[in-house]
Scaffold this active site. Structure first.
Site, PDB file in Angstrom:
ATOM      1  N   ASN A  16       0.879  -1.173   0.000  1.00 55.74           N
ATOM      2  CA  ASN A  16       0.000   0.000   0.000  1.00 55.74           C
ATOM      3  C   ASN A  16       0.913   1.219   0.000  1.00 55.74           C
ATOM      4  O   ASN A  16       1.489   1.561   1.029  1.00 55.74           O
ATOM      5  CB  ASN A  16      -0.900  -0.009   1.236  1.00 55.74           C
ATOM      6  CG  ASN A  16      -1.675   1.300   1.387  1.00 55.74           C
ATOM      7  OD1 ASN A  16      -1.799   2.062   0.440  1.00 55.74           O
ATOM      8  ND2 ASN A  16      -2.189   1.554   2.590  1.00 55.74           N
ATOM      9  N   LYS A  18       0.179   4.214  -0.219  1.00 55.48           N
ATOM     10  CA  LYS A  18      -0.445   5.425   0.351  1.00 55.48           C
ATOM     11  C   LYS A  18      -0.181   6.612  -0.587  1.00 55.48           C
ATOM     12  O   LYS A  18      -0.122   6.426  -1.807  1.00 55.48           O
ATOM     13  CB  LYS A  18       0.065   5.695   1.766  1.00 55.48           C
ATOM     14  CG  LYS A  18       0.009   4.450   2.658  1.00 55.48           C
ATOM     15  CD  LYS A  18       0.141   4.787   4.105  1.00 55.48           C
ATOM     16  CE  LYS A  18       0.316   3.504   4.914  1.00 55.48           C
ATOM     17  NZ  LYS A  18       0.061   3.690   6.319  1.00 55.48           N
ATOM     18  N   GLU A 104      -6.954   4.610   7.730  1.00 60.12           N
ATOM     19  CA  GLU A 104      -6.740   6.050   7.498  1.00 60.12           C
ATOM     20  C   GLU A 104      -7.976   6.675   6.858  1.00 60.12           C
ATOM     21  O   GLU A 104      -8.293   7.841   7.115  1.00 60.12           O
ATOM     22  CB  GLU A 104      -5.472   6.248   6.650  1.00 60.12           C
ATOM     23  CG  GLU A 104      -4.225   5.957   7.485  1.00 60.12           C
ATOM     24  CD  GLU A 104      -3.001   5.547   6.701  1.00 60.12           C
ATOM     25  OE1 GLU A 104      -2.984   5.681   5.460  1.00 60.12           O
ATOM     26  OE2 GLU A 104      -2.043   5.070   7.350  1.00 60.12           O
ATOM     27  N   GLU A 173      -5.611  -4.979  10.415  1.00 58.90           N
ATOM     28  CA  GLU A 173      -4.580  -3.973  10.628  1.00 58.90           C
ATOM     29  C   GLU A 173      -4.868  -3.222  11.923  1.00 58.90           C
ATOM     30  O   GLU A 173      -5.669  -2.277  11.930  1.00 58.90           O
ATOM     31  CB  GLU A 173      -4.555  -2.978   9.470  1.00 58.90           C
ATOM     32  CG  GLU A 173      -4.235  -3.610   8.132  1.00 58.90           C
ATOM     33  CD  GLU A 173      -3.633  -2.582   7.181  1.00 58.90           C
ATOM     34  OE1 GLU A 173      -2.498  -2.786   6.750  1.00 58.90           O
ATOM     35  OE2 GLU A 173      -4.295  -1.570   6.906  1.00 58.90           O
TER      36      GLU A 173
HETATM   37  C1  PEP Z   1      -0.795   0.102   5.795  1.00 59.31           C
HETATM   38  O1  PEP Z   1      -0.713   1.219   5.308  1.00 59.31           O
HETATM   39  O2  PEP Z   1      -1.747  -0.619   5.483  1.00 59.31           O
HETATM   40  C2  PEP Z   1       0.250  -0.345   6.713  1.00 59.31           C
HETATM   41  C3  PEP Z   1       0.148  -1.500   7.278  1.00 59.31           C
HETATM   42  O3  PEP Z   1       1.314   0.521   6.899  1.00 59.31           O
HETATM   43  P1  PEP Z   1       2.714   0.167   7.616  1.00 59.31           P
HETATM   44  O4  PEP Z   1       3.183  -1.151   7.035  1.00 59.31           O
HETATM   45  O5  PEP Z   1       3.621   1.292   7.256  1.00 59.31           O
HETATM   46  O6  PEP Z   1       2.457   0.051   9.075  1.00 59.31           O
END
Ligand code: PEP
Length: 253
Positions: A16, A18, A104, A173
């Site tokens: 991801n 982002k 998010e 998550e």
């Molecule tokens: C995410 O954005 O879904 C995520 C798990 O980020 P990170 O791996 O940076 O914690």
């Protein structure tokens, strides 16, 4: 419910990005992923990129064993929804996946679990696989409410029924582990994955894949992937470095 891997669900390692990237940076990252994709072995590799870079991903990954997708989708098919992107538009760019309900978006854009389920339905309708994200905050966990919160987030998704569930991916998550460098222990993650698996099984969809996300790195990936109900990872920060992302995938092997 823990399942042995005697009937293995294929592993999926999904990045991801982002709101990161540029044409130049992406070219280097995608090139590195294509060059090293074989390190993933039997695991599937995928990246969810910002909308403007879908065409770049499509061109760079064509013919490679890496699929791509987006990070959000509208519930609407078309119309006066400024700034929205429909599932059919994502399908035009050969997206295989779309994230639905990333924490998010739930936190910053007020996305409800009902809206997230509607997004999953829109994605399925266009032939995409929704990756539906759920997870508790630290306050939820500290209050002993993790399963309760996740159960509430899951309810409208589970209500879609076995056929829809079998065509999606779930991602656990924990909000407190995303981008914080703080990962759930393999045991903490497995406990929630087992809860989600049992919820899926009650709907007749025990084989739906469940990814773990939250500060996954090459250094902690193998221990997470050793858990019976963890079917791969949704990776944020570490997916921006080709070698680290591929090392995570290699940890499945
Ligand atoms: C995410 O954005 O879904 C995520 C798990 O980020 P990170 O791996 O940076 O914690």
């Amino acid at each position: 419910m823990s399942q042995t891997r005697s009937q293995p669900r294929s592993r999926l390692i999904m990045g991801n990005w982002k709101m990161h990237g540029s044409l130049a940076d992406n070219a280097a990252l995608l090139g590195g992923l294509v060059a090293g994709a074989q390190r993933a072995g039997d695991a599937q590799l995928a990246v969810c990129v910002p909308f403007p870079y879908l065409e770049q991903a499509r061109q760079a990954l064509a013919g490679a064993a890496i699929t791509w997708g987006a990070q959000d989708v509208s519930v609407h098919d078309r119309g006066a929804y400024t700034g929205e992107v429909s599932a059919a538009m994502l399908a035009d760019f050969a997206c295989a996946w779309v994230l639905c309900g990333h924490s998010e978006r739930r936190a910053m854009h007020g996305e409800s679990s009902a809206l997230v389920a509607a997004k999953a339905v829109a994605a399925l309708g266009a032939g995409l696989t929704p990756v539906v994200c759920v997870g508790e905050t630290l306050a939820d966990r500290d209050a002993g409410q993790a399963e309760c919160v996740i159960g509430d987030q899951l309810d409208p998704i589970l209500a879609l029924g076995a056929d829809a569930l079998s065509r999606m991916v779930l991602a656990y998550e924990p909000v407190w582990a995303i981008g914080t460098g703080r990962t759930a222990t393999p045991e903490q993650a497995q406990a929630v994955h087992g809860f989600i698996r049992a919820s899926l099984a009650q709907q007749g969809a025990a084989q739906t894949r469940i990814l773990y996300g939250g500060s996954v790195k090459a250094a902690n990936a193998a221990a997470l992937f050793a858990q019976p109900d963890i079917d791969g990872a949704l990776v944020g920060g570490a997916s921006l470095v080709a070698d680290e992302f591929l090392n995570i995938a290699a940890a499945v092997a």
